[in-house]
Scaffold this motif. Structure first.
Motif, PDB file in Angstrom:
ATOM      1  N   SER A 140       0.855  -1.186   0.000  1.00 60.57           N
ATOM      2  CA  SER A 140       0.000   0.000   0.000  1.00 60.57           C
ATOM      3  C   SER A 140       0.889   1.232   0.000  1.00 60.57           C
ATOM      4  CB  SER A 140      -0.879   0.014   1.248  1.00 60.57           C
ATOM      5  OG  SER A 140      -1.749  -1.080   1.249  1.00 60.57           O
ATOM      6  N   SER A 141       0.340   2.322  -0.475  1.00 56.68           N
ATOM      7  CA  SER A 141       1.069   3.592  -0.464  1.00 56.68           C
ATOM      8  C   SER A 141       0.344   4.584   0.427  1.00 56.68           C
ATOM      9  CB  SER A 141       1.167   4.160  -1.886  1.00 56.68           C
ATOM     10  OG  SER A 141       1.973   3.348  -2.692  1.00 56.68           O
ATOM     11  N   GLN A 142       1.129   5.468   0.994  1.00 53.20           N
ATOM     12  CA  GLN A 142       0.605   6.539   1.829  1.00 53.20           C
ATOM     13  C   GLN A 142       1.216   7.846   1.330  1.00 53.20           C
ATOM     14  OE1 GLN A 142      -1.617   5.972   4.290  1.00 53.20           O
ATOM     15  NE2 GLN A 142      -1.526   3.766   3.931  1.00 53.20           N
ATOM     16  N   SER A 143       0.561   8.943   1.625  1.00 56.00           N
ATOM     17  CA  SER A 143       1.094  10.247   1.245  1.00 56.00           C
ATOM     18  C   SER A 143       2.147  10.695   2.250  1.00 56.00           C
ATOM     19  CB  SER A 143      -0.020  11.291   1.196  1.00 56.00           C
ATOM     20  OG  SER A 143      -0.924  10.991   0.162  1.00 56.00           O
ATOM     21  N   CYS A 144       3.232  11.214   1.735  1.00 53.16           N
ATOM     22  CA  CYS A 144       4.276  11.794   2.582  1.00 53.16           C
ATOM     23  C   CYS A 144       3.711  13.062   3.216  1.00 53.16           C
ATOM     24  CB  CYS A 144       5.506  12.117   1.743  1.00 53.16           C
ATOM     25  SG  CYS A 144       6.775  13.059   2.612  1.00 53.16           S
ATOM     26  N   ALA A 145       3.907  13.218   4.505  1.00 52.63           N
ATOM     27  CA  ALA A 145       3.382  14.385   5.222  1.00 52.63           C
ATOM     28  C   ALA A 145       4.038  15.688   4.783  1.00 52.63           C
ATOM     29  CB  ALA A 145       3.564  14.187   6.725  1.00 52.63           C
ATOM     30  N   GLY A 161       6.114  11.614  14.620  1.00 49.30           N
ATOM     31  CA  GLY A 161       4.731  11.184  14.421  1.00 49.30           C
ATOM     32  C   GLY A 161       4.198  11.382  13.012  1.00 49.30           C
ATOM     33  N   ARG A 162       5.052  11.800  12.078  1.00 46.07           N
ATOM     34  CA  ARG A 162       4.625  12.018  10.691  1.00 46.07           C
ATOM     35  C   ARG A 162       5.299  11.011   9.776  1.00 46.07           C
ATOM     36  NH1 ARG A 162       5.939  17.458   8.483  1.00 46.07           N
ATOM     37  NH2 ARG A 162       8.012  16.862   9.165  1.00 46.07           N
ATOM     38  N   LEU A 163       4.562  10.552   8.765  1.00 42.94           N
ATOM     39  CA  LEU A 163       5.132   9.655   7.756  1.00 42.94           C
ATOM     40  C   LEU A 163       5.838  10.491   6.697  1.00 42.94           C
ATOM     41  CD1 LEU A 163       2.233   7.081   7.181  1.00 42.94           C
ATOM     42  CD2 LEU A 163       4.389   6.707   8.392  1.00 42.94           C
ATOM     43  N   LEU A 164       7.139  10.222   6.507  1.00 41.73           N
ATOM     44  CA  LEU A 164       7.933  10.960   5.529  1.00 41.73           C
ATOM     45  C   LEU A 164       8.581  10.007   4.537  1.00 41.73           C
ATOM     46  CD1 LEU A 164       9.829  13.454   7.883  1.00 41.73           C
ATOM     47  CD2 LEU A 164       7.764  13.899   6.534  1.00 41.73           C
ATOM     48  N   CYS A 165       8.622  10.428   3.265  1.00 41.25           N
ATOM     49  CA  CYS A 165       9.379   9.671   2.275  1.00 41.25           C
ATOM     50  C   CYS A 165      10.863   9.870   2.585  1.00 41.25           C
ATOM     51  CB  CYS A 165       9.029  10.126   0.857  1.00 41.25           C
ATOM     52  SG  CYS A 165       9.616  11.775   0.410  1.00 41.25           S
ATOM     53  N   LEU A 166      11.703   9.056   2.010  1.00 38.13           N
ATOM     54  CA  LEU A 166      13.132   9.133   2.314  1.00 38.13           C
ATOM     55  C   LEU A 166      13.742  10.470   1.922  1.00 38.13           C
ATOM     56  CD1 LEU A 166      14.236   5.515   1.332  1.00 38.13           C
ATOM     57  CD2 LEU A 166      13.748   6.419   3.607  1.00 38.13           C
ATOM     58  N   ASP A 167      13.285  11.068   0.812  1.00 41.54           N
ATOM     59  CA  ASP A 167      13.825  12.355   0.397  1.00 41.54           C
ATOM     60  C   ASP A 167      13.498  13.450   1.406  1.00 41.54           C
ATOM     61  OD1 ASP A 167      14.980  11.383  -1.964  1.00 41.54           O
ATOM     62  OD2 ASP A 167      13.117  11.661  -3.079  1.00 41.54           O
ATOM     63  N   CYS A 168      12.252  13.472   1.872  1.00 45.16           N
ATOM     64  CA  CYS A 168      11.862  14.495   2.844  1.00 45.16           C
ATOM     65  C   CYS A 168      12.510  14.240   4.205  1.00 45.16           C
ATOM     66  CB  CYS A 168      10.339  14.564   2.957  1.00 45.16           C
ATOM     67  SG  CYS A 168       9.577  15.238   1.454  1.00 45.16           S
ATOM     68  N   LEU A 169      12.648  12.978   4.566  1.00 47.98           N
ATOM     69  CA  LEU A 169      13.332  12.647   5.822  1.00 47.98           C
ATOM     70  C   LEU A 169      14.775  13.166   5.778  1.00 47.98           C
ATOM     71  CD1 LEU A 169      13.345  11.130   8.563  1.00 47.98           C
ATOM     72  CD2 LEU A 169      14.179   9.146   7.293  1.00 47.98           C
ATOM     73  N   GLU A 170      15.418  12.966   4.637  1.00 49.66           N
ATOM     74  CA  GLU A 170      16.791  13.435   4.466  1.00 49.66           C
ATOM     75  C   GLU A 170      16.877  14.954   4.579  1.00 49.66           C
ATOM     76  OE1 GLU A 170      19.455  13.546   0.605  1.00 49.66           O
ATOM     77  OE2 GLU A 170      19.354  11.491   1.404  1.00 49.66           O
ATOM     78  N   LYS A 171      15.941  15.655   3.933  1.00 45.97           N
ATOM     79  CA  LYS A 171      15.926  17.124   3.997  1.00 45.97           C
ATOM     80  C   LYS A 171      15.734  17.609   5.430  1.00 45.97           C
ATOM     81  CE  LYS A 171      13.996  17.778  -0.605  1.00 45.97           C
ATOM     82  NZ  LYS A 171      12.768  18.095  -1.346  1.00 45.97           N
ATOM     83  N   GLU A 172      14.819  16.971   6.141  1.00 48.59           N
ATOM     84  CA  GLU A 172      14.523  17.404   7.509  1.00 48.59           C
ATOM     85  C   GLU A 172      15.625  17.010   8.496  1.00 48.59           C
ATOM     86  OE1 GLU A 172      10.676  16.710   9.112  1.00 48.59           O
ATOM     87  OE2 GLU A 172       9.668  17.635   7.406  1.00 48.59           O
ATOM     88  N   SER A 173      16.463  16.057   8.123  1.00 44.13           N
ATOM     89  CA  SER A 173      17.526  15.599   9.024  1.00 44.13           C
ATOM     90  C   SER A 173      18.807  16.407   8.872  1.00 44.13           C
ATOM     91  CB  SER A 173      17.814  14.117   8.767  1.00 44.13           C
ATOM     92  OG  SER A 173      16.673  13.350   9.079  1.00 44.13           O
ATOM     93  N   ARG A 174      18.855  17.289   7.906  1.00 41.31           N
ATOM     94  CA  ARG A 174      20.082  18.084   7.689  1.00 41.31           C
ATOM     95  C   ARG A 174      20.215  19.172   8.702  1.00 41.31           C
ATOM     96  NH1 ARG A 174      19.628  18.843   1.280  1.00 41.31           N
ATOM     97  NH2 ARG A 174      19.678  16.677   0.810  1.00 41.31           N
TER      98      ARG A 174
END
Length: 174
Positions: A140-145, A161-174
């Motif tokens: 199943s797919s979900q929308s990235c927050a 508590g938010r579902l993030l795609c790997l690209d957005c997770l990477e951006k937010e982790s910088r």
């Protein structure tokens, strides 16, 4: 009887040009066809290839054997080696081949050898080093927050508590 010339032309059409790497994959595909007694492409996931490289030869595997990433029966286990492990689900048979370390005087002699030598002269062969991979799974797919793009569940991560795609997770982790 399989016509090698026609089969190689099919690989060249798929890949776009003839080259040494494509010839390696062509011979690997022929080896699998010979070992499993195949005369055509896999329609579904009955044949599986685990490729240890993502080079030109993989296109021959796709063109001749019907192992594709999209169907889930072409799996990349990137190790930088000209090696392929093949599985036939119905019989349970499997084997791994790797290109032998051979020396040639020039490209022409190497090409002539690759075109005419027996598979045993080209590849070392052995047992599959790992069990048959499971059939492809559909997730199943979900929308990235953050970006809103739909992403298959195994590729989402939870952050704050938010579902993030790997690209957005990477951006937010910088």
């Amino acid at each position: 009887m399989l016509d090698r010339e026609d089969l190689y032309k099919k690989c060249v059409e798929f890949h776009g040009h003839s080259c040494g790497g494509l010839l390696v994959g062509f011979r690997a595909a022929l080896c699998a066809m010979e070992r499993f007694g195949l005369d055509g492409r896999a329609q579904d996931e009955e044949l599986v290839c685990v490729a240890e490289n993502d080079a030109c030869g993989v296109d021959a595997i796709q063109a001749l054997l019907g192992c594709t990433a999209g169907k889930g029966n072409l799996i990349f286990r990137l190790r930088g080696k000209q090696a392929f492990t093949f599985y036939e689900r119905k019989s349970g048979e499997s084997f791994r081949i790797s290109l032998k370390n051979l020396e040639f005087a020039d490209r022409e002699s190497k090409r002539a050898f690759m075109e005419s030598a027996a598979s045993e002269e080209i590849f070392d062969s052995g047992e599959a080093p790992f069990p048959l991979p499971g059939e492809a799974r559909i997730y199943s797919s979900q929308s990235c927050a953050a970006c809103g793009e739909r992403t298959a569940e195994p590729w989402l991560r939870v952050k704050d508590g938010r579902l993030l795609c790997l690209d957005c997770l990477e951006k937010e982790s910088r």
